[in-house]
Motif scaffolding. Structure first.
Motif, PDB file in Angstrom:
ATOM      1  N   UNK A   1       0.836  -1.207   0.000  1.00 22.94           N
ATOM      2  CA  UNK A   1       0.000   0.000   0.000  1.00 22.94           C
ATOM      3  C   UNK A   1       0.867   1.253   0.000  1.00 22.94           C
ATOM      4  N   UNK A   2       1.940   1.230   0.785  1.00 22.75           N
ATOM      5  CA  UNK A   2       2.848   2.380   0.841  1.00 22.75           C
ATOM      6  C   UNK A   2       3.502   2.627  -0.511  1.00 22.75           C
ATOM      7  N   UNK A   3       3.927   1.545  -1.177  1.00 20.93           N
ATOM      8  CA  UNK A   3       4.569   1.692  -2.483  1.00 20.93           C
ATOM      9  C   UNK A   3       3.604   2.260  -3.518  1.00 20.93           C
ATOM     10  N   UNK A   4       2.339   1.845  -3.431  1.00 25.89           N
ATOM     11  CA  UNK A   4       1.336   2.400  -4.339  1.00 25.89           C
ATOM     12  C   UNK A   4       1.192   3.902  -4.153  1.00 25.89           C
ATOM     13  N   UNK A   5       1.182   4.340  -2.904  1.00 25.04           N
ATOM     14  CA  UNK A   5       1.086   5.773  -2.609  1.00 25.04           C
ATOM     15  C   UNK A   5       2.330   6.502  -3.122  1.00 25.04           C
ATOM     16  N   UNK A   6       3.503   5.917  -2.878  1.00 23.55           N
ATOM     17  CA  UNK A   6       4.760   6.538  -3.317  1.00 23.55           C
ATOM     18  C   UNK A   6       4.782   6.684  -4.834  1.00 23.55           C
ATOM     19  N   UNK A   7       4.378   5.635  -5.550  1.00 28.17           N
ATOM     20  CA  UNK A   7       4.377   5.696  -7.009  1.00 28.17           C
ATOM     21  C   UNK A   7       3.474   6.828  -7.512  1.00 28.17           C
ATOM     22  N   UNK A   8       2.301   6.941  -6.911  1.00 28.94           N
ATOM     23  CA  UNK A   8       1.377   8.004  -7.309  1.00 28.94           C
ATOM     24  C   UNK A   8       1.937   9.378  -6.972  1.00 28.94           C
ATOM     25  N   UNK A   9       2.535   9.492  -5.784  1.00 24.13           N
ATOM     26  CA  UNK A   9       3.094  10.772  -5.342  1.00 24.13           C
ATOM     27  C   UNK A   9       4.231  11.229  -6.244  1.00 24.13           C
ATOM     28  N   UNK A  10       5.041  10.271  -6.697  1.00 28.47           N
ATOM     29  CA  UNK A  10       6.181  10.623  -7.553  1.00 28.47           C
ATOM     30  C   UNK A  10       5.714  10.913  -8.985  1.00 28.47           C
ATOM     31  N   UNK A  11       4.856  10.037  -9.514  1.00 31.13           N
ATOM     32  CA  UNK A  11       4.362  10.223 -10.886  1.00 31.13           C
ATOM     33  C   UNK A  11       3.646  11.560 -11.045  1.00 31.13           C
ATOM     34  N   UNK A  12       2.881  11.948 -10.027  1.00 35.57           N
ATOM     35  CA  UNK A  12       2.101  13.189 -10.093  1.00 35.57           C
ATOM     36  C   UNK A  12       2.785  14.369  -9.408  1.00 35.57           C
ATOM     37  N   UNK A  13       4.033  14.133  -8.980  1.00 37.03           N
ATOM     38  CA  UNK A  13       4.855  15.166  -8.332  1.00 37.03           C
ATOM     39  C   UNK A  13       4.162  15.784  -7.125  1.00 37.03           C
ATOM     40  N   UNK A  14       3.402  14.953  -6.413  1.00 38.49           N
ATOM     41  CA  UNK A  14       2.737  15.443  -5.201  1.00 38.49           C
ATOM     42  C   UNK A  14       3.750  15.799  -4.122  1.00 38.49           C
ATOM     43  N   UNK A  15       4.914  15.147  -4.170  1.00 34.63           N
ATOM     44  CA  UNK A  15       5.947  15.402  -3.166  1.00 34.63           C
ATOM     45  C   UNK A  15       6.460  16.836  -3.222  1.00 34.63           C
ATOM     46  N   UNK A  16       6.179  17.529  -4.313  1.00 30.86           N
ATOM     47  CA  UNK A  16       6.587  18.932  -4.440  1.00 30.86           C
ATOM     48  C   UNK A  16       5.586  19.891  -3.780  1.00 30.86           C
ATOM     49  N   UNK A  17       4.406  19.395  -3.460  1.00 24.78           N
ATOM     50  CA  UNK A  17       3.360  20.249  -2.906  1.00 24.78           C
ATOM     51  C   UNK A  17       3.695  20.652  -1.465  1.00 24.78           C
ATOM     52  N   UNK A  18       3.377  21.896  -1.092  1.00 23.88           N
ATOM     53  CA  UNK A  18       3.702  22.362   0.266  1.00 23.88           C
ATOM     54  C   UNK A  18       2.972  21.595   1.369  1.00 23.88           C
ATOM     55  N   UNK A  19       1.823  20.988   1.017  1.00 21.70           N
ATOM     56  CA  UNK A  19       1.069  20.256   2.029  1.00 21.70           C
ATOM     57  C   UNK A  19       1.298  18.741   1.932  1.00 21.70           C
ATOM     58  N   UNK A  20       2.408  18.338   1.295  1.00 24.32           N
ATOM     59  CA  UNK A  20       2.652  16.912   1.079  1.00 24.32           C
ATOM     60  C   UNK A  20       2.781  16.139   2.394  1.00 24.32           C
ATOM     61  N   UNK A  21       3.431  16.733   3.364  1.00 25.77           N
ATOM     62  CA  UNK A  21       3.602  16.041   4.646  1.00 25.77           C
ATOM     63  C   UNK A  21       2.245  15.760   5.295  1.00 25.77           C
ATOM     64  N   UNK A  22       1.316  16.697   5.161  1.00 21.92           N
ATOM     65  CA  UNK A  22      -0.036  16.482   5.703  1.00 21.92           C
ATOM     66  C   UNK A  22      -0.740  15.379   4.927  1.00 21.92           C
ATOM     67  N   UNK A  23      -0.559  15.374   3.614  1.00 18.44           N
ATOM     68  CA  UNK A  23      -1.154  14.335   2.777  1.00 18.44           C
ATOM     69  C   UNK A  23      -0.644  12.955   3.195  1.00 18.44           C
ATOM     70  N   UNK A  24       0.662  12.872   3.455  1.00 17.99           N
ATOM     71  CA  UNK A  24       1.262  11.615   3.924  1.00 17.99           C
ATOM     72  C   UNK A  24       0.646  11.213   5.257  1.00 17.99           C
ATOM     73  N   UNK A  25       0.515  12.181   6.153  1.00 21.63           N
ATOM     74  CA  UNK A  25      -0.071  11.906   7.463  1.00 21.63           C
ATOM     75  C   UNK A  25      -1.498  11.405   7.355  1.00 21.63           C
ATOM     76  N   UNK A  26      -2.286  12.005   6.447  1.00 19.43           N
ATOM     77  CA  UNK A  26      -3.671  11.579   6.254  1.00 19.43           C
ATOM     78  C   UNK A  26      -3.730  10.148   5.717  1.00 19.43           C
ATOM     79  N   UNK A  27      -2.856   9.847   4.763  1.00 15.17           N
ATOM     80  CA  UNK A  27      -2.837   8.499   4.188  1.00 15.17           C
ATOM     81  C   UNK A  27      -2.443   7.465   5.244  1.00 15.17           C
ATOM     82  N   UNK A  28      -1.416   7.778   6.012  1.00 13.90           N
ATOM     83  CA  UNK A  28      -0.962   6.859   7.067  1.00 13.90           C
ATOM     84  C   UNK A  28      -2.068   6.643   8.101  1.00 13.90           C
TER      85      UNK A  28
END
Length: 205
Positions: A169-196
């Motif tokens: 499940x974590x790898x699926x999230x990582x793949x989506x985050x990288x493909x869509x460059x979500x990791x560049x978003x200022x609220x990415x850490x919150x998004x990670x927290x919500x998913x976790x």
């Protein structure tokens, strides 16, 4: 500095250059078209020199994976071995977050590994075992931690040996985050927290 130390440093630096070139070529042409000859041309060395460090392109991917997942395992082990006031389910949550953040901190390498199609994280099933559950040091470490959480009644009892599912499940999230460059978003850490937190809702007692 002695000759051996200097050679060791040169070897590390050359491997870094080879891996960096491989990442670029995978992104440009795909893993199937990657070759040691193309890597050699990219860094302006002879193919013979590249063969001194890697026997084939699969070995380069394996080395990248060891770098990346070694970092993840080290970060997770630090959290597991922490004996502070954090509860076991809080530490579990932190492990899941650090897994995502560690891979997303190396987006180009993570993407290259994913594009290779090489099963690098689930490739180490127990030799000669009839058990279909993937097994490697990181998965085993997380399984032991989950079992501790179950024993302390912090995690649900029906999740024994579920680490590989959680990691999937974590790898699926990582793949989506990288493909869509979500990791560049200022609220990415919150998004990670919500998913976790969604994942933790399925395993927390």
């Amino acid at each position: 500095m002695g000759i051996k130390e200097r050679r060791d440093i040169e070897k590390v630096e050359m491997k870094k250059r080879i891996k960096a070139a491989a990442i670029t070529l995978i992104q440009q042409e795909g893993y199937e078209k990657l070759s040691l000859r193309k890597i050699a041309s990219k860094i302006e060395y002879s193919p013979t020199t590249i063969y001194l460090y890697y026997k084939d392109k699969a070995e380069i991917i394996t080395d990248m994976s060891n770098d990346l997942y070694g970092k993840v395992e080290s970060n997770a082990a630090d959290i597991i071995n922490t004996t502070n006031a954090h509860s076991i389910d809080q530490r579990m949550s932190n492990i899941l977050k650090v897994f995502i953040m560690s891979l997303c901190s190396e987006p180009e390498m993570s993407k290259a590994i994913m594009y290779s199609g090489t099963n690098v994280i689930f490739s180490n099933k127990m030799a000669g075992s009839h058990n279909t559950k993937p097994s490697n040091p990181g998965i085993d470490m997380l399984d032991h931690f989950i079992n501790d959480g179950i024993a302390q009644k912090a995690l649900k009892p029906n999740i024994t040996n579920a680490s590989w599912m959680i990691i999937s499940a974590l790898l699926g999230f990582v793949m989506s985050a990288i493909e869509n460059e979500l990791y560049r978003q200022p609220d990415f850490e919150k998004l990670v927290g919500d998913f976790v937190e969604v994942l933790m809702g399925g395993i927390r007692q």
